[in-house]
Scaffold this motif. Structure first.
Motif, PDB file in Angstrom:
ATOM      1  N   GLU A 137       0.824  -1.200   0.000  1.00  0.00           N
ATOM      2  CA  GLU A 137       0.000   0.000   0.000  1.00  0.00           C
ATOM      3  C   GLU A 137       0.863   1.257   0.000  1.00  0.00           C
ATOM      4  OE1 GLU A 137      -3.102  -0.134   2.884  1.00  0.00           O
ATOM      5  OE2 GLU A 137      -3.595  -2.204   2.385  1.00  0.00           O
ATOM      6  N   LYS A 138       2.119   1.157  -0.444  1.00  0.00           N
ATOM      7  CA  LYS A 138       3.040   2.301  -0.474  1.00  0.00           C
ATOM      8  C   LYS A 138       2.706   3.251  -1.628  1.00  0.00           C
ATOM      9  CE  LYS A 138       6.057   0.802   2.657  1.00  0.00           C
ATOM     10  NZ  LYS A 138       6.425   1.488   3.831  1.00  0.00           N
ATOM     11  N   LEU A 139       2.216   2.734  -2.731  1.00  0.00           N
ATOM     12  CA  LEU A 139       1.865   3.544  -3.900  1.00  0.00           C
ATOM     13  C   LEU A 139       0.348   3.654  -3.971  1.00  0.00           C
ATOM     14  CD1 LEU A 139       4.198   1.755  -6.474  1.00  0.00           C
ATOM     15  CD2 LEU A 139       4.684   3.876  -5.261  1.00  0.00           C
ATOM     16  N   ASN A 140      -0.118   4.649  -4.743  1.00  0.00           N
ATOM     17  CA  ASN A 140      -1.569   4.693  -4.914  1.00  0.00           C
ATOM     18  C   ASN A 140      -2.001   3.532  -5.800  1.00  0.00           C
ATOM     19  OD1 ASN A 140      -1.801   5.412  -7.728  1.00  0.00           O
ATOM     20  ND2 ASN A 140      -1.280   7.519  -7.195  1.00  0.00           N
ATOM     21  N   ARG A 141      -3.256   3.286  -5.863  1.00  0.00           N
ATOM     22  CA  ARG A 141      -3.787   2.086  -6.512  1.00  0.00           C
ATOM     23  C   ARG A 141      -3.374   1.966  -7.981  1.00  0.00           C
ATOM     24  NH1 ARG A 141     -10.137   0.489  -7.199  1.00  0.00           N
ATOM     25  NH2 ARG A 141      -9.777  -1.672  -7.732  1.00  0.00           N
ATOM     26  N   ASP A 142      -3.497   3.049  -8.741  1.00  0.00           N
ATOM     27  CA  ASP A 142      -3.140   2.994 -10.158  1.00  0.00           C
ATOM     28  C   ASP A 142      -1.647   2.764 -10.373  1.00  0.00           C
ATOM     29  OD1 ASP A 142      -5.790   3.369 -10.892  1.00  0.00           O
ATOM     30  OD2 ASP A 142      -5.581   5.556 -11.084  1.00  0.00           O
ATOM     31  N   ALA A 189       2.814  -0.691 -12.024  1.00  0.00           N
ATOM     32  CA  ALA A 189       4.154  -1.210 -11.739  1.00  0.00           C
ATOM     33  C   ALA A 189       4.119  -2.718 -11.499  1.00  0.00           C
ATOM     34  CB  ALA A 189       4.742  -0.500 -10.522  1.00  0.00           C
ATOM     35  N   GLY A 190       3.163  -3.174 -10.738  1.00  0.00           N
ATOM     36  CA  GLY A 190       3.058  -4.602 -10.455  1.00  0.00           C
ATOM     37  C   GLY A 190       2.821  -5.430 -11.696  1.00  0.00           C
ATOM     38  N   ARG A 191       1.916  -4.989 -12.516  1.00  0.00           N
ATOM     39  CA  ARG A 191       1.622  -5.729 -13.756  1.00  0.00           C
ATOM     40  C   ARG A 191       2.809  -5.717 -14.703  1.00  0.00           C
ATOM     41  NH1 ARG A 191      -4.601  -3.685 -14.648  1.00  0.00           N
ATOM     42  NH2 ARG A 191      -5.502  -5.077 -13.081  1.00  0.00           N
ATOM     43  N   ALA A 192       3.498  -4.586 -14.787  1.00  0.00           N
ATOM     44  CA  ALA A 192       4.670  -4.518 -15.668  1.00  0.00           C
ATOM     45  C   ALA A 192       5.753  -5.485 -15.198  1.00  0.00           C
ATOM     46  CB  ALA A 192       5.210  -3.093 -15.703  1.00  0.00           C
TER      47      ALA A 192
END
Length: 75
Positions: free
Chosen positions: A30-35, A40-43
């Protein structure tokens, strides 16, 4: 079953696992906002998954190379 891997192969395999793990970690954190987290995660998951395919092919082909070398030695 035995496969011989070179150091660069092991480094590449470890690197793909790291990218995949970081991607999953970013999706769950939860360090980054949702988008940002999703992008980043998907990439990173995509990079980890897509780079795994050629590595798997390389490792599987090493088995057949070893088998061919053993057959040549036996002949």
């Amino acid at each position: 079953m035995e496969r011989k891997l070179s150091v660069p192969d092991i480094i590449l395999i470890a690197g793909t696992r790291v990218a995949l793990g970081i991607g999953i970690g970013l999706l769950l954190s939860e360090k980054l906002n949702r988008d940002q987290r999703r992008a980043a995660g998907r990439a990173l998951i995509a990079v980890g998954a897509l780079t795994t395919i050629p590595l798997v092919i390389n490792v599987v082909s090493k088995k057949s190379e070893l088998a061919n070398m053993d057959l040549r030695r036996a002949a």
